[in-house]
Design an enzyme around this catalytic site. Structure first.
Site, PDB file in Angstrom:
ATOM      1  N   PHE A 205       0.916  -1.124   0.000  1.00 29.19           N
ATOM      2  CA  PHE A 205       0.000   0.000   0.000  1.00 29.19           C
ATOM      3  C   PHE A 205       0.958   1.176   0.000  1.00 29.19           C
ATOM      4  O   PHE A 205       1.345   1.671   1.039  1.00 29.19           O
ATOM      5  CB  PHE A 205      -0.860   0.043   1.262  1.00 29.19           C
ATOM      6  CG  PHE A 205      -1.689  -1.188   1.444  1.00 29.19           C
ATOM      7  CD1 PHE A 205      -2.208  -1.871   0.355  1.00 29.19           C
ATOM      8  CD2 PHE A 205      -1.963  -1.649   2.716  1.00 29.19           C
ATOM      9  CE1 PHE A 205      -2.990  -2.987   0.535  1.00 29.19           C
ATOM     10  CE2 PHE A 205      -2.748  -2.763   2.901  1.00 29.19           C
ATOM     11  CZ  PHE A 205      -3.253  -3.441   1.809  1.00 29.19           C
TER      12      PHE A 205
ATOM     13  N   GLY B 246       0.711   4.698  -4.157  1.00 28.84           N
ATOM     14  CA  GLY B 246      -0.300   3.679  -3.900  1.00 28.84           C
ATOM     15  C   GLY B 246      -1.496   4.140  -3.116  1.00 28.84           C
ATOM     16  O   GLY B 246      -2.480   4.601  -3.668  1.00 28.84           O
ATOM     17  N   THR B 247      -1.369   4.033  -1.818  1.00 28.10           N
ATOM     18  CA  THR B 247      -2.535   4.169  -0.949  1.00 28.10           C
ATOM     19  C   THR B 247      -2.968   5.601  -0.663  1.00 28.10           C
ATOM     20  O   THR B 247      -2.173   6.524  -0.696  1.00 28.10           O
ATOM     21  CB  THR B 247      -2.183   3.482   0.381  1.00 28.10           C
ATOM     22  OG1 THR B 247      -2.084   2.109   0.114  1.00 28.10           O
ATOM     23  CG2 THR B 247      -3.185   3.741   1.460  1.00 28.10           C
ATOM     24  N   THR B 248      -4.232   5.748  -0.331  1.00 30.07           N
ATOM     25  CA  THR B 248      -4.692   6.959   0.342  1.00 30.07           C
ATOM     26  C   THR B 248      -5.397   6.547   1.627  1.00 30.07           C
ATOM     27  O   THR B 248      -6.383   5.816   1.575  1.00 30.07           O
ATOM     28  CB  THR B 248      -5.697   7.748  -0.525  1.00 30.07           C
ATOM     29  OG1 THR B 248      -5.085   8.042  -1.770  1.00 30.07           O
ATOM     30  CG2 THR B 248      -6.111   9.037   0.162  1.00 30.07           C
TER      31      THR B 248
END
Lengths: 250, 246
Positions: free
Chosen positions: A26, A48-50
């Site tokens: 992530f 990638g992640t939020t």
């Protein structure tokens, strides 16, 4: 797909998310100075992640997208859960390595349970954040950025950095979509919002980030932590999350 | 004089057998348990009940500071008899073992497995040079929650490090009398209320005095998401009143 997470179900839910294990990330932002990290495993990590968290009147809310990817280039799982309950009134959202995150969550749960048994009362959010920061700093976890939300006397939110820094805040974001998320948060955040308002706000922020961050997306996970416990919900798309939660706002 | 000198050679270290195959230190540890205030456990349909009688030796002593029944996990508790200091160490061993099991396998530990882990640890102290056996026995009560349906279980771990599974059991002072009472009272299809009453009646067998609610500790480890619950002093008083009126 709404589920109420009770303590007993925690272990089983964690087993589900193990199915998404692998070398996935992530992902967290690359180093801004353009230099390559000496550690190979970090070099893979691009975007990638939020994930984000917001504190309100009687609630602390976490939200995240559900995409797991290899370096932000290839989507390895579209239904990855990046928010896990770690105690009756505490949950953590994580960006970084999936394997580090899963192992970390199990360890933090065990530590908080031992705390509860030895002290005869649950750990405060501050204590949990201290333990989490210590684990990130001294433990075997390398690529992990956390947002910890919980309620003791009052709701509280902590961001825990990759080196184990622990900072209390009213709202926070992490992962590759964090700049987009912060942009949206700075505009929308107000102190003491109600549960429904924060849920709607959080879903909008995740939606904004997934619109422009290629490695965030697919769905939204939303966790509202109140005195009653952790209410965890998953939406199939960021749009669906926005639609469902904006309807609830009076 | 001669015989006592002879015997002393075999009861100094716990690792040494006597010529007739006995481990005196382990037997002394059992003796320490039998002098301790009693704890009992009763298995019902949907829960396990652990109860203990505490010795509160002065009105100045806070009764709640004398702990005999300890929560070990969401689905487990342990009652002790014998040396409280030794029991406390075992309780922490139990808590760590149950969390280690969750860490490694991501599931709650079974009651029998925890009892065996504790038994292994206790047994080690009867065979390791320089250590003495634990002067405490434990009742490990809880629910097996991994088999699909919740199943209440009860195990005893004695100072030799042997685990025994029971439907109802007692450790500490007056154990034999309580066992006889339980054997007569036992009914394998009974609920929580019956188990609480039976446990308290079992404890009453161990003393000529009336039981006082302040010196009793009762915990139930139940299914239906109940977890480990402690009965309030008022509730214990109510049950005692009901039991007494029968």
């Amino acid at each position: 797909m709404r589920q109420r997470v009770h303590d007993r179900t925690v272990a089983r839910n964690a087993v589900e998310s193990i199915a998404s294990a692998g070398e996935d990330r992530f992902a967290v932002p690359a180093r801004r100075d353009g230099q390559t990290n000496s550690d190979d495993s970090r070099a893979i990590v691009k975007t990638g992640t939020t994930t984000l968290g917001v504190v309100g009147a009687d609630v602390a809310v976490l939200a995240a997208d559900t995409r797991a990817s290899l370096g932000g280039q290839f989507v390895t799982n579209q239904r990855a859960r990046k928010i896990e309950p770690v105690d009756d009134r505490m949950a953590v959202a994580f960006a970084g390595s999936v394997s580090d995150a899963q192992s970390f969550v199990r360890r933090l749960r065990a530590d908080l349970r031992l705390y509860k048994l030895r002290h005869g009362r649950p750990a405060s959010v501050e204590t949990a954040a201290t333990v989490a920061g210590d684990l990130v700093r001294r433990g075997p976890y390398r690529i992990l950025e956390l947002v910890l939300a919980g309620v003791d006397d009052a709701p509280a939110l902590y961001q825990i950095g990759r080196g184990g820094s622990v900072m209390r805040t009213e709202y926070a974001a992490s992962g590759s979509g964090m700049q987009l998320a912060y942009g949206a948060l700075e505009d929308a955040y107000e102190p003491d919002l109600e549960v429904t308002e924060i849920r709607s706000l959080a879903c909008s922020v995740v939606y904004s980030a997934t619109e422009r961050d290629t490695a965030s997306g697919d769905g939204t996970t939303l966790a509202a932590v109140t005195d009653d416990g952790v209410d965890l919900e998953t939406f199939d798309t960021p749009e669906a999350a926005v639609a469902a939660t904006s309807e609830e706002v009076a | 004089m001669d015989s006592s000198a002879h015997q002393q050679a075999y009861d100094r270290g716990s690792t040494i057998f006597s010529p007739d195959g006995r481990l005196y230190q382990v037997e002394y540890a059992r003796e320490a348990v039998e002098r301790g205030a009693p704890s009992v456990g009763v298995v019902a349909d949907d829960c396990t009940v652990l109860a203990a009688r505490k010795r509160v030796r002065s009105p100045l002593l806070e009764p709640t500071s004398v702990e005999k029944v300890h929560a070990v996990d969401d689905h487990l508790a342990v009652a002790s008899a014998g040396h409280a200091a030794d029991a406390r160490q075992l309780v922490d061993v139990a808590r760590r073992a149950s969390q280690q099991h969750r860490l490694r396998y991501d599931e709650p530990i079974d009651v029998e497995l925890l009892a065996k882990r504790l038994a292994n640890h206790v047994q080690e102290q009867t065979q390791t040079g320089g250590s003495r056996p634990y002067g405490a026995a434990l009742l490990v009560g809880g629910l097996d929650v991994t088999g699909g349906t919740d199943r209440p279980r009860l195990f005893e771990v004695d100072p030799s490090g042997t685990p025994y599974g029971w439907n109802a059991a007692a450790i500490g002072e007056g154990t034999n009398d309580v066992r006889q009472f339980f054997e007569a009272a036992f009914d394998d299809e009974s609920g929580r209320q019956w188990a609480i009453e039976t446990a308290l009646e079992g404890l009453a067998v161990t003393t000529d005095d009336d039981l006082s609610p302040e010196t009793l500790e009762v915990r139930t480890i139940g299914s239906h998401g109940g977890g480990v619950q402690t009965l309030s002093t008022d509730r214990v008083a109510d049950v005692l009143a009901e039991v007494g009126s029968e």
